[in-house]
Design a protein around this motif. Structure first.
Motif, short mmCIF file in Angstrom:
data_model
loop_
_atom_site.label_atom_id
_atom_site.label_comp_id
_atom_site.label_asym_id
_atom_site.label_seq_id
_atom_site.Cartn_x
_atom_site.Cartn_y
_atom_site.Cartn_z
N LYS A 163 -77.77 42.74 -81.76
CA LYS A 163 -77.84 42.22 -83.12
C LYS A 163 -78.17 43.37 -84.06
CE LYS A 163 -79.36 37.59 -81.73
NZ LYS A 163 -80.44 36.57 -81.85
N LEU A 164 -77.80 43.22 -85.32
CA LEU A 164 -78.04 44.28 -86.30
C LEU A 164 -79.52 44.57 -86.48
CD1 LEU A 164 -75.40 43.32 -89.05
CD2 LEU A 164 -75.27 45.14 -87.34
N ASP A 165 -80.35 43.55 -86.30
CA ASP A 165 -81.80 43.73 -86.49
C ASP A 165 -82.54 43.92 -85.16
OD1 ASP A 165 -81.38 41.20 -85.51
OD2 ASP A 165 -82.77 40.18 -86.88
N TYR A 166 -81.79 44.34 -84.12
CA TYR A 166 -82.41 44.50 -82.79
C TYR A 166 -83.51 45.55 -82.83
CZ TYR A 166 -82.98 45.29 -77.80
OH TYR A 166 -83.53 45.42 -76.54
N VAL A 167 -84.65 45.22 -82.23
CA VAL A 167 -85.80 46.14 -82.15
C VAL A 167 -86.04 46.49 -80.69
CG1 VAL A 167 -88.24 46.48 -82.63
CG2 VAL A 167 -86.83 45.13 -84.21
N TYR A 234 -79.13 50.77 -77.30
CA TYR A 234 -79.63 51.01 -78.66
C TYR A 234 -79.89 52.49 -78.89
CZ TYR A 234 -82.76 50.97 -82.70
OH TYR A 234 -83.35 51.22 -83.92
N SER A 238 -77.37 55.53 -80.81
CA SER A 238 -77.95 56.12 -82.02
C SER A 238 -77.99 57.64 -81.95
CB SER A 238 -79.37 55.58 -82.24
OG SER A 238 -79.34 54.17 -82.37
#
Length: 239
Positions: A163-167, A234, A238
């Motif tokens: 998800k775009l807001d994945y932490v 993730y 990046s």
């Protein structure tokens, strides 16, 4: 049909099915029929030009034949490696190194059509005896034509839906390599399907050791391993 392995820009190996000579020939026939139809319509529509002098007719015919001459080059460039014939047959031109084919690649393929198609149809025979089902133009451009009927799902790679807001939870996952992540995902997927809980426990314990995790925040082994894979994607995406 032969299998074609493509290495993506994320260093992920994906297997495609190379389009066979028969599919490519049929796509060519469809495209040729479209070109012939276009020329017949022009001939009928612009018959009034028959009264013009010879040089004027040659000039007009030359200009009007441009769409036929550049049909393949224009459509492959605009439609991401497809002509109308290729789209009907669900096949596409791709780079064999995983990158998107460029205009220069399409130009090279188009230029080699002179040899592949118009010199005794040599390209068809090259495709038949080539492991990657490439014609001479494909070899020169570093491209191949793949079948899209069996689309590759993200579950076939080490990539995970994020998800775009994945932490992320465990930054130490960068200790893993792409090969480690691939083995983990394959083992994890097989163990889940077989409900092999002992393998899941062993996999969890190995990950805790290798990644050096002091505190597991997930309640189950499945949730924990799933987070590890997502965290790995993730951080590596990046980089």
């Amino acid at each position: 049909m032969s299998e074609l392995q493509i290495n993506t820009t994320q260093n992920v190996k994906i297997m495609f099915t190379a389009a066979g000579a028969g599919e490519r020939l049929l796509a060519f026939v469809i495209d040729t029929a479209i070109k012939i139809g276009y020329m017949l319509v022009l001939n009928w529509t612009f018959g009034a030009f028959d009264n013009m002098d010879e040089w004027s007719q040659i000039a007009i015919n030359t200009v009007l034949s441009f769409p036929v001459m550049f049909y393949t080059l224009a459509l492959e460039s605009l439609l991401d490696g497809q002509t109308i014939g290729k789209r009907v047959l669900k096949i596409r031109v791709v780079k064999i190194d995983g990158y998107q084919a460029s205009l220069a690649d399409y130009v090279i393929r188009w230029f080699f059509r002179i040899v592949d198609i118009y010199v005794f149809g040599i390209g068809f025979f090259v495709i038949l005896f080539n492991k990657k089902q490439q014609r001479l133009g494909d070899m020169a451009a570093g491209t191949a034509v793949i079948a899209l009927k069996d689309k590759v799902n993200i579950s076939h790679t080490i990539l995970e839906e994020l998800k775009l807001d994945y932490v992320p939870t465990y930054p130490n996952v960068i200790r893993l390599s792409d090969n480690d992540a691939r083995i983990i995902k394959d083992t994890f997927t097989a163990a889940k399907l077989a409900k092999d809980y002992s393998t899941l426990i062993k996999l969890r314990n190995k990950l805790v050791e290798v990644v050096n995790i002091k505190d597991i925040k997930q309640k189950t082994d499945i949730e924990f391993i799933d987070v590890i894979l997502k965290d790995y994607n993730y951080y590596t995406q990046s980089m």
